[in-house]
Design a protein around this motif. Structure first.
Motif, mmCIF file in Angstrom:
data_model
loop_
_atom_site.group_PDB
_atom_site.id
_atom_site.type_symbol
_atom_site.label_atom_id
_atom_site.label_comp_id
_atom_site.label_asym_id
_atom_site.label_seq_id
_atom_site.Cartn_x
_atom_site.Cartn_y
_atom_site.Cartn_z
ATOM 1 N N GLY A 298 -8.043 5.391 -23.164
ATOM 2 C CA GLY A 298 -8.758 5.454 -24.428
ATOM 3 C C GLY A 298 -8.439 4.226 -25.280
ATOM 4 O O GLY A 298 -7.483 3.496 -25.013
ATOM 5 N N ALA A 299 -9.239 4.001 -26.317
ATOM 6 C CA ALA A 299 -9.158 2.769 -27.110
ATOM 7 C C ALA A 299 -7.743 2.464 -27.608
ATOM 8 O O ALA A 299 -7.221 1.363 -27.395
ATOM 9 C CB ALA A 299 -10.123 2.852 -28.297
ATOM 10 N N TRP A 300 -7.110 3.431 -28.269
ATOM 11 C CA TRP A 300 -5.776 3.185 -28.803
ATOM 12 C C TRP A 300 -4.762 2.908 -27.707
ATOM 13 O O TRP A 300 -3.871 2.065 -27.858
ATOM 14 C CB TRP A 300 -5.311 4.372 -29.648
ATOM 15 C CG TRP A 300 -5.901 4.383 -31.026
ATOM 16 C CD1 TRP A 300 -6.992 5.094 -31.444
ATOM 17 C CD2 TRP A 300 -5.457 3.634 -32.172
ATOM 18 N NE1 TRP A 300 -7.245 4.832 -32.772
ATOM 19 C CE2 TRP A 300 -6.316 3.958 -33.239
ATOM 20 C CE3 TRP A 300 -4.415 2.737 -32.377
ATOM 21 C CZ2 TRP A 300 -6.171 3.395 -34.520
ATOM 22 C CZ3 TRP A 300 -4.254 2.180 -33.645
ATOM 23 C CH2 TRP A 300 -5.112 2.504 -34.701
ATOM 24 N N ARG B 2 -3.548 7.995 -37.104
ATOM 25 C CA ARG B 2 -4.823 7.312 -36.903
ATOM 26 C C ARG B 2 -5.967 8.088 -37.535
ATOM 27 O O ARG B 2 -6.883 7.504 -38.109
ATOM 28 C CB ARG B 2 -5.051 7.095 -35.402
ATOM 29 C CG ARG B 2 -3.983 6.201 -34.772
ATOM 30 C CD ARG B 2 -3.786 6.537 -33.295
ATOM 31 N NE ARG B 2 -2.706 5.765 -32.689
ATOM 32 C CZ ARG B 2 -1.419 6.057 -32.793
ATOM 33 N NH1 ARG B 2 -1.039 7.112 -33.493
ATOM 34 N NH2 ARG B 2 -0.503 5.316 -32.222
ATOM 35 N N GLU B 3 -5.907 9.407 -37.441
ATOM 36 C CA GLU B 3 -6.921 10.241 -38.073
ATOM 37 C C GLU B 3 -6.891 10.061 -39.588
ATOM 38 O O GLU B 3 -7.939 9.995 -40.241
ATOM 39 C CB GLU B 3 -6.687 11.707 -37.711
ATOM 40 C CG GLU B 3 -7.717 12.641 -38.318
ATOM 41 C CD GLU B 3 -7.325 14.098 -38.166
ATOM 42 O OE1 GLU B 3 -6.192 14.375 -37.732
ATOM 43 O OE2 GLU B 3 -8.146 14.960 -38.494
ATOM 44 N N ARG C 18 -14.499 5.624 -37.997
ATOM 45 C CA ARG C 18 -13.919 5.822 -36.671
ATOM 46 C C ARG C 18 -14.393 4.731 -35.719
ATOM 47 O O ARG C 18 -13.602 4.136 -34.988
ATOM 48 C CB ARG C 18 -14.303 7.194 -36.123
ATOM 49 C CG ARG C 18 -13.808 7.393 -34.687
ATOM 50 C CD ARG C 18 -14.638 8.411 -33.948
ATOM 51 N NE ARG C 18 -14.319 8.364 -32.517
ATOM 52 C CZ ARG C 18 -15.031 8.940 -31.581
ATOM 53 N NH1 ARG C 18 -16.136 9.574 -31.893
ATOM 54 N NH2 ARG C 18 -14.686 8.863 -30.321
ATOM 55 N N GLU D 40 -11.812 2.073 -34.037
ATOM 56 C CA GLU D 40 -11.577 2.161 -32.600
ATOM 57 C C GLU D 40 -12.184 0.985 -31.847
ATOM 58 O O GLU D 40 -11.629 0.531 -30.840
ATOM 59 C CB GLU D 40 -12.103 3.494 -32.070
ATOM 60 C CG GLU D 40 -11.317 4.677 -32.625
ATOM 61 C CD GLU D 40 -11.421 5.903 -31.748
ATOM 62 O OE1 GLU D 40 -12.114 5.859 -30.720
ATOM 63 O OE2 GLU D 40 -10.794 6.923 -32.112
ATOM 64 N N VAL E 263 -9.706 -1.811 -32.366
ATOM 65 C CA VAL E 263 -8.514 -1.548 -31.565
ATOM 66 C C VAL E 263 -8.789 -1.831 -30.087
ATOM 67 O O VAL E 263 -7.968 -2.447 -29.383
ATOM 68 C CB VAL E 263 -8.063 -0.084 -31.761
ATOM 69 C CG1 VAL E 263 -7.080 0.334 -30.678
ATOM 70 C CG2 VAL E 263 -7.441 0.097 -33.139
ATOM 71 N N LEU E 264 -9.948 -1.396 -29.603
ATOM 72 C CA LEU E 264 -10.301 -1.593 -28.200
ATOM 73 C C LEU E 264 -10.437 -3.072 -27.870
ATOM 74 O O LEU E 264 -9.917 -3.539 -26.839
ATOM 75 C CB LEU E 264 -11.604 -0.865 -27.877
ATOM 76 C CG LEU E 264 -12.115 -0.988 -26.437
ATOM 77 C CD1 LEU E 264 -11.090 -0.427 -25.454
ATOM 78 C CD2 LEU E 264 -13.456 -0.273 -26.278
ATOM 79 N N THR F 297 -11.835 4.920 -19.460
ATOM 80 C CA THR F 297 -12.159 4.607 -20.851
ATOM 81 C C THR F 297 -13.471 5.272 -21.242
ATOM 82 O O THR F 297 -13.600 5.862 -22.322
ATOM 83 C CB THR F 297 -12.269 3.086 -21.046
ATOM 84 O OG1 THR F 297 -11.092 2.458 -20.537
ATOM 85 C CG2 THR F 297 -12.430 2.738 -22.518
ATOM 86 N N THR G 280 -13.859 8.443 -23.831
ATOM 87 C CA THR G 280 -14.669 8.258 -25.032
ATOM 88 C C THR G 280 -15.761 9.313 -25.138
ATOM 89 O O THR G 280 -16.015 9.862 -26.215
ATOM 90 C CB THR G 280 -15.302 6.853 -25.033
ATOM 91 O OG1 THR G 280 -14.253 5.873 -24.974
ATOM 92 C CG2 THR G 280 -16.130 6.625 -26.283
ATOM 93 N N ALA H 35 -11.716 11.790 -33.293
ATOM 94 C CA ALA H 35 -10.664 10.792 -33.381
ATOM 95 C C ALA H 35 -9.323 11.439 -33.093
ATOM 96 O O ALA H 35 -8.793 12.144 -33.931
ATOM 97 C CB ALA H 35 -10.639 10.182 -34.779
#
Length: 219
Positions: free
Chosen positions: A40-42, A138-139, A157, A161, A164-165, A179, A183, A216
């Motif tokens: 995932g992105a994070w 993050r939320e 969001r 994200e 971050v990605l 990924t 998502t 998120a």
């Protein structure tokens, strides 16, 4: 006395759900890492930072979580006990999982780990968020931006994200089928898990905690 005992039992149950949920988050992320099909992105960012700094994945998760809490003060977000537990538990469990497991090689096993990782993470998120003991770092960024600047939860969001990605990709984090699956599947999966764990939405619209949390991951 009976009412007090009931209240104490209730908070013990809620805290237990938060702790177990965060631990499951760590197990799910560990499974996705060992699947090697993308994160995932994070976690793409976490992996990129880990590769460049030499710090363990879990330590990077903890440090990024702390960094994500810094803007909470100007955004007037209030942490709860769940927010504090969120800083440490998932990161510690991720490193434990990685220490005791190895990367999968067979394609069927990698795909199985990817699917299991998403499912376990979603269940963990549901258990963590349902007791309402504090949003994840993050939320909180997303809800804070929503209240401070009037930007919708969905847009805040997406902007966070996506940024971050991109940064994670630049740093060499792992992207791929996992990924995409994460998502697409994580929102509906977390919403389902939250309902199973007894969560009930208080309001409707963009500022609903349920869709925010489901969209998120609150880590």
């Amino acid at each position: 006395m009976a009412r007090r005992d009931s209240a104490e039992l209730n908070i013990v149950v809620r805290l237990s759900m938060v702790v177990v949920g965060l631990a499951l988050n760590g197990v799910g992320i560990g499974a996705l890492i060992q699947a090697g099909l993308g994160l995932g992105a994070w976690d793409v960012l976490h992996q990129g930072l880990s590769d460049h700094t030499g710090l363990s994945f879990g330590v990077v998760v903890i440090l990024v979580t702390v960094a994500a809490l810094i803007p909470w003060w100007p955004l007037r977000e209030r942490p709860g006990v769940g927010t504090i537990l969120n800083v440490f538990i998932a990161g510690i469990v991720i490193d434990w999982v990685l220490d005791w497991t190895s990367s999968a090689h067979a394609l069927w096993l990698r795909i199985s780990l990817m699917i299991a990782g998403v499912a376990i993470f979603a269940l963990g998120q549901g258990m963590y968020l349902a007791p309402r003991l504090g949003a994840g770092a993050r939320e909180g960024l997303m809800t804070g931006i929503n209240r401070k600047f009037g930007i919708s939860i969905r847009l805040s969001r997406f902007l966070i994200e996506a940024s971050v990605l991109v940064l994670g990709i630049i740093l060499g984090g792992s992207i791929g089928l996992g990924t995409v699956v994460f998502t697409v599947a994580i929102g509906p999966s977390v919403q389902l898990a939250m309902r199973i764990c007894g969560y009930r939405e208080r309001t409707t619209g963009d500022e609903v905690t349920g869709p925010v949390a489901a969209g998120a991951p609150g880590r």
